[in-house]
Design a protein around this motif. Structure first.
Motif, mmCIF file in Angstrom:
data_model
loop_
_atom_site.group_PDB
_atom_site.id
_atom_site.type_symbol
_atom_site.label_atom_id
_atom_site.label_comp_id
_atom_site.label_asym_id
_atom_site.label_seq_id
_atom_site.Cartn_x
_atom_site.Cartn_y
_atom_site.Cartn_z
ATOM 1 N N LYS A 59 -27.356 -1.904 12.623
ATOM 2 C CA LYS A 59 -27.507 -2.711 13.839
ATOM 3 C C LYS A 59 -28.825 -2.393 14.532
ATOM 4 N N ARG A 60 -29.158 -1.112 14.655
ATOM 5 C CA ARG A 60 -30.420 -0.717 15.290
ATOM 6 C C ARG A 60 -31.600 -1.151 14.436
ATOM 7 N N GLU A 115 -32.250 -4.918 14.834
ATOM 8 C CA GLU A 115 -32.870 -5.177 16.137
ATOM 9 C C GLU A 115 -34.358 -4.839 16.096
ATOM 10 N N CYS A 116 -34.688 -3.719 15.448
ATOM 11 C CA CYS A 116 -36.087 -3.307 15.324
ATOM 12 C C CYS A 116 -36.868 -4.305 14.472
#
Length: 279
Positions: free
Chosen positions: A222-223, A226-227
């Motif tokens: 998820k991170r 997003e990045c």
């Protein structure tokens, strides 16, 4: 005539004969009664008629609403199908499946765990892909991602170039990650899509080999997504438009996000992937 009514005080209440009181004959009274009955039925019939018209109008409006909703549903479904079809046309299912298969083998092999460096993992993927495709590794081409090397006109080293019948069909760039490091991720996306792709190969794969994460691989993904979606090309011509949803690899340990960018006025696909390594 109705009977007399005797009140509690003994007085007598006599019914009034309205016919006699008004001086009406029996025939006139019968005509009045017929008229009252006719008007009452007429009123009821009119009310029923109005109600029927109201129901007819409501049914017509409901039918129009259902038809409009059906047309909107058909339109939205057609748009979704067209988008999925367009995505299928611009992405090579064969090459994507081959790479997913190689990465599935990698993350299931205990020898290739989080203690290894990037190169051995690139070599493993190259060898798996080499069973059915032509591959070249550490290909020196394009412009180096290193500023000083680029200024000297030195070529960069592409991790893997995938070929079919001698023609380049895919670019593969791997990196090892301990966490979501935006600089490393963005540098490798830029290398694969622009710096190391002078021929304009239309299928680009940037693959992150991910070491153990305290939040689990799902939290890391998820991170990571997003990045990746916050990446911006230095040249607007190469800006990437990312899909809303991730690509379906069929595996939770191999995840992929697809995007489209333009080069030389032609669409190119980039797949940014993450692979969970064994600890």
């Amino acid at each position: 005539m109705a009977d007399e009514i005797i009140r509690p005080d003994g007085s007598v209440l006599k019914p009034i004969n309205f016919g006699e009181h008004m001086g009406l004959t029996d025939k006139q009274i019968a005509a009045i009664q017929d008229s009252v009955r006719f008007n009452a039925f007429d009123g009821i019939n009119n009310a029923i008629s109005r109600q029927a018209k109201d129901w007819e109008r409501l049914n017509a409006e409901l039918s129009e609403s259902i038809e409009a909703g059906k047309e909107d549903l058909i339109r939205r479904q057609a748009e979704a199908n067209a988008e999925a079809y367009a995505r299928a046309l611009r992405t090579s299912p064969f090459l994507f499946d081959e790479i997913v298969g190689a990465l599935a083998s990698l993350c299931g092999n205990p020898t290739y765990n989080s203690s290894l460096l990037e190169d051995p993992m690139n070599d493993y993927v190259r060898d798996i892909l080499g069973h059915g495709l032509q591959v070249r590794d550490q290909t020196r081409q394009g412009i180096s991602g290193n500023t000083s090397s680029a200024e000297k006109g030195q070529a960069g080293e592409l991790d893997i170039q995938i070929r079919n019948n001698g023609r380049p069909i895919g670019i593969y760039e791997g990196l090892r990650l301990d966490g979501v490091n935006a600089k490393d991720i963005y540098d490798h996306i830029k290398k694969a899509t622009i710096n190391y792709n002078p021929q304009g190969v239309k299928e680009v794969f940037v693959v992150a080999y991910v070491r153990g994460q305290s939040t689990g691989f799902g939290g890391f993904w998820k991170r990571f997504v997003e990045c990746v979606k916050n990446y911006h090309a230095s040249d607007p011509e190469y800006e990437i438009e990312w899909d809303d949803e991730e690509e379906d690899t069929g595996l939770s340990a191999v995840r992929s996000l697809h995007g489209i960018y333009n080069m030389d006025d032609a669409e190119h696909s980039v797949h940014v992937m993450a692979v969970k390594l064994m600890n």
